[in-house]
Design a protein around this motif. Structure first.
Motif, PDB file in Angstrom:
ATOM      1  N   THR A  93     -10.617 -10.353 -56.731  1.00 19.16           N
ATOM      2  CA  THR A  93     -11.801 -10.665 -57.527  1.00 19.16           C
ATOM      3  C   THR A  93     -12.990 -10.086 -56.785  1.00 19.16           C
ATOM      4  N   VAL A  94     -13.769  -9.274 -57.494  1.00 24.29           N
ATOM      5  CA  VAL A  94     -14.831  -8.506 -56.856  1.00 24.29           C
ATOM      6  C   VAL A  94     -16.111  -8.617 -57.681  1.00 24.29           C
ATOM      7  N   THR A  95     -17.248  -8.628 -57.007  1.00 24.11           N
ATOM      8  CA  THR A  95     -18.546  -8.585 -57.681  1.00 24.11           C
ATOM      9  C   THR A  95     -19.022  -7.140 -57.704  1.00 24.11           C
ATOM     10  N   VAL A  96     -19.409  -6.663 -58.873  1.00 26.56           N
ATOM     11  CA  VAL A  96     -19.829  -5.271 -59.053  1.00 26.56           C
ATOM     12  C   VAL A  96     -21.209  -5.059 -58.429  1.00 26.56           C
ATOM     13  N   ALA A  97     -21.288  -4.109 -57.494  1.00 26.45           N
ATOM     14  CA  ALA A  97     -22.530  -3.869 -56.757  1.00 26.45           C
ATOM     15  C   ALA A  97     -23.441  -2.829 -57.399  1.00 26.45           C
ATOM     16  N   SER A  98     -22.902  -1.927 -58.210  1.00 23.98           N
ATOM     17  CA  SER A  98     -23.734  -0.864 -58.790  1.00 23.98           C
ATOM     18  C   SER A  98     -24.882  -1.458 -59.591  1.00 23.98           C
ATOM     19  N   SER A  99     -26.081  -0.919 -59.385  1.00 22.00           N
ATOM     20  CA  SER A  99     -27.281  -1.498 -59.982  1.00 22.00           C
ATOM     21  C   SER A  99     -27.288  -1.464 -61.508  1.00 22.00           C
ATOM     22  N   VAL A 100     -26.515  -0.565 -62.121  1.00 21.10           N
ATOM     23  CA  VAL A 100     -26.413  -0.551 -63.586  1.00 21.10           C
ATOM     24  C   VAL A 100     -25.054  -1.060 -64.057  1.00 21.10           C
ATOM     25  N   GLY A 101     -24.275  -1.604 -63.134  1.00 22.86           N
ATOM     26  CA  GLY A 101     -22.938  -2.071 -63.488  1.00 22.86           C
ATOM     27  C   GLY A 101     -21.974  -0.907 -63.616  1.00 22.86           C
ATOM     28  N   LEU A 102     -20.905  -1.111 -64.367  1.00 20.88           N
ATOM     29  CA  LEU A 102     -19.917  -0.041 -64.554  1.00 20.88           C
ATOM     30  C   LEU A 102     -20.217   0.716 -65.836  1.00 20.88           C
ATOM     31  N   HIS A 103     -21.289   1.488 -65.789  1.00 20.61           N
ATOM     32  CA  HIS A 103     -21.707   2.315 -66.911  1.00 20.61           C
ATOM     33  C   HIS A 103     -21.828   3.749 -66.429  1.00 20.61           C
ATOM     34  N   ALA A 104     -21.521   4.686 -67.292  1.00 21.03           N
ATOM     35  CA  ALA A 104     -21.664   6.120 -67.035  1.00 21.03           C
ATOM     36  C   ALA A 104     -21.056   6.551 -65.699  1.00 21.03           C
TER      37      ALA A 104
END
Length: 90
Positions: A5-16
């Motif tokens: 279980t992981v928290t998404v760090a990318s500032s726009v999430g998993l987009h593009a």
């Protein structure tokens, strides 16, 4: 089956771009991996369209799962990808 279980760090999430980089990494690990959002919808983690369809935003928690030889190492690698702000990577 192994899971992380992981928290998404990318500032726009998993987009593009972040979704593309994650899907490419999932395709390279050598075992089938699923990505599940907080609502419980699961997709093939190596599918860019599948990953995008989940609409995962910054700070959301996801579950990655894999089965087979090398599953734990694969999940460790993919967890590291998700823990990185892929929008900042060059």
């Amino acid at each position: 089956m192994s899971e992380r279980t992981v928290t998404v760090a990318s500032s726009v999430g998993l987009h593009a771009r972040p979704a593309s980089l994650f899907a490419q990494a999932a395709a390279k690990v050598g075992v089938p991996v699923t990505l599940t959002n907080a609502a419980g919808k699961s997709v093939n983690a190596a599918s860019i369209l599948g990953v995008l369809s989940l609409g995962i935003g910054h700070g959301e928690t996801v579950t990655i799962a894999a089965e087979g030889d090398g599953a734990d190492a694969a999940l460790d690698t993919l967890a590291e990808v998700l823990n990185t702000d892929l929008d900042k990577e060059e």
